[in-house]
Design a protein around this motif. Structure first.
Motif, PDB file in Angstrom:
ATOM      1  N   LYS A   1       0.055  -8.813   6.646  1.00 37.10           N
ATOM      2  CA  LYS A   1      -1.436  -8.955   7.081  1.00 37.10           C
ATOM      3  C   LYS A   1      -2.218  -9.498   6.065  1.00 37.10           C
ATOM      4  CE  LYS A   1      -0.399  -5.625  10.260  1.00 37.10           C
ATOM      5  NZ  LYS A   1      -0.733  -6.142  11.518  1.00 37.10           N
TER       6      LYS A   1
ATOM      7  N   LEU B   1       2.459  -5.268   2.631  1.00 36.40           N
ATOM      8  CA  LEU B   1       1.359  -5.640   3.344  1.00 36.40           C
ATOM      9  C   LEU B   1       1.435  -7.077   3.621  1.00 36.40           C
ATOM     10  CD1 LEU B   1      -1.850  -3.892   1.902  1.00 36.40           C
ATOM     11  CD2 LEU B   1      -1.333  -4.003   4.314  1.00 36.40           C
TER      12      LEU B   1
ATOM     13  N   THR C   1     -10.054  -9.829  -1.620  1.00 35.09           N
ATOM     14  CA  THR C   1      -9.642  -9.007  -0.762  1.00 35.09           C
ATOM     15  C   THR C   1     -10.519  -7.717  -0.991  1.00 35.09           C
ATOM     16  OG1 THR C   1      -7.391  -9.705  -1.046  1.00 35.09           O
ATOM     17  CG2 THR C   1      -7.608  -7.609  -0.097  1.00 35.09           C
TER      18      THR C   1
ATOM     19  N   CYS D   1       0.722  -1.280   0.112  1.00 34.63           N
ATOM     20  CA  CYS D   1      -0.082   0.021   0.049  1.00 34.63           C
ATOM     21  C   CYS D   1       0.921   1.166   0.041  1.00 34.63           C
ATOM     22  CB  CYS D   1      -1.038   0.173   1.170  1.00 34.63           C
ATOM     23  SG  CYS D   1      -0.182   0.020   2.852  1.00 34.63           S
TER      24      CYS D   1
ATOM     25  N   LEU E   1      -8.311  -4.135   5.931  1.00 43.84           N
ATOM     26  CA  LEU E   1      -7.174  -3.436   5.645  1.00 43.84           C
ATOM     27  C   LEU E   1      -7.020  -1.890   5.858  1.00 43.84           C
ATOM     28  CD1 LEU E   1      -6.618  -4.967   2.242  1.00 43.84           C
ATOM     29  CD2 LEU E   1      -5.389  -5.554   3.982  1.00 43.84           C
TER      30      LEU E   1
END
Length: 285
Positions: free
Chosen positions: A29, A26, A37, A16, A46
């Motif tokens: 995560k 990311l 997503t 990101c 997120l």
């Protein structure tokens, strides 16, 4: 939130963009950014992450497509009245739809001209990424099905499109003819998709300079309209048409050639840059 994927083909990692424009990793995560997503609950999760705590990626290298698992790649033709005028076409009463067959490429990946191509052209466009299933949706509810937006270069071979019979698809679906990204910007961050400036340069010369506010059919109308003919699923992409300034509309027309460099962007969605190459199969594999 600005989402992206970076790395060599087949080894992309999710990332990101932070407030300083830096890439953050990311991968701790989420394993990837894909159609799953894009679901509202996943995007909210997120967006709840403190980006500043994520590792900085100092040298991300190649910027890939912003999400994996692109579904349908649906495009809209002649969706700006001034573009229709420059090509000598009548303004359509309903959206003109066609498909891209090409596998998606990253924002800065090379554009390879088809063998013997002499009329390949550029088109900066707003891409609309679907986040929830849309079937027979109303125009009022249409934008609720959008996960985010991105830049698309709808590269087009005009001879194949207009002079070879059949539909437009054969001039639109050539390999590498649909760079996407660099980012997928979530809908909440974009706000009104009908007020975004957009531009495209070739070899440093500005050819396109427009705004999504001059679309004939709005993003909401397009999602509604297309959902009357086919179910839209998470990961489907709608490319919504281009403003004037394409090569076909120049007097005389100007088309892409080996060595040209295209730069393009849309307000808040980032920029692309592609070098144009003559036919070279090694650049496709």
């Amino acid at each position: 939130m600005k989402l992206l994927r970076y790395g060599k083909p087949g080894s992309e990692k999710p990332g990101c963009i932070d407030a300083q424009g830096q890439v953050r990793d990311l991968s701790g995560k989420v394993s990837d950014i894909d159609s799953r997503t894009l679901a509202p609950d996943q995007l909210r999760a997120l967006q709840g992450i403190d980006i500043e705590t994520l590792p900085i990626v100092a040298q991300p290298g190649r910027i890939a497509t912003p999400y994996a698992g692109l579904g349908k790649f649906i495009c809209v033709g002649l969706n700006y009245s001034d573009h229709a005028a420059e090509t000598g076409a009548q303004v359509p009463d309903e959206p003109i739809l066609f498909n891209k067959w090409s596998q998606p490429t990253g924002a800065n990946d090379p554009v390879v001209l088809p063998r013997n191509s002499v009329k390949s052209d550029w088109e900066v466009e707003l891409g609309v990424v679907i986040g929830t299933k849309a079937r027979y949706v109303s125009e009022a509810d249409a934008l609720a099905h959008v996960a985010g937006y991105c830049v698309v270069n709808d590269v087009s071979e005009r001879e194949y499109q207009m002079e070879r019979g059949g539909t437009w698809d054969k001039g639109k679906g050539c390999d590498t003819f649909g760079p996407i990204g660099p980012w997928l910007v979530t809908a909440d961050e974009v706000g009104d998709p009908q007020n975004l400036s957009m531009w495209l340069d070739v070899n440093g010369k500005r050819f396109q300079n427009g705004s999504t506010k001059t679309m004939i059919f709005s993003v909401a109308h397009l999602v509604h309209y297309i959902s009357q003919f086919t179910t839209l699923y998470p990961g489907d992409l709608i490319s919504t048409g281009t403003p004037p300034g394409v090569g076909l509309g120049q007097k005389p027309p100007v088309f892409l050639k080996d060595g040209d460099v295209m730069r393009l962007g849309i307000q808040g969605l980032g920029e692309q840059e592609q070098k144009v190459h003559a036919w070279n199969a090694s650049l496709l594999d």
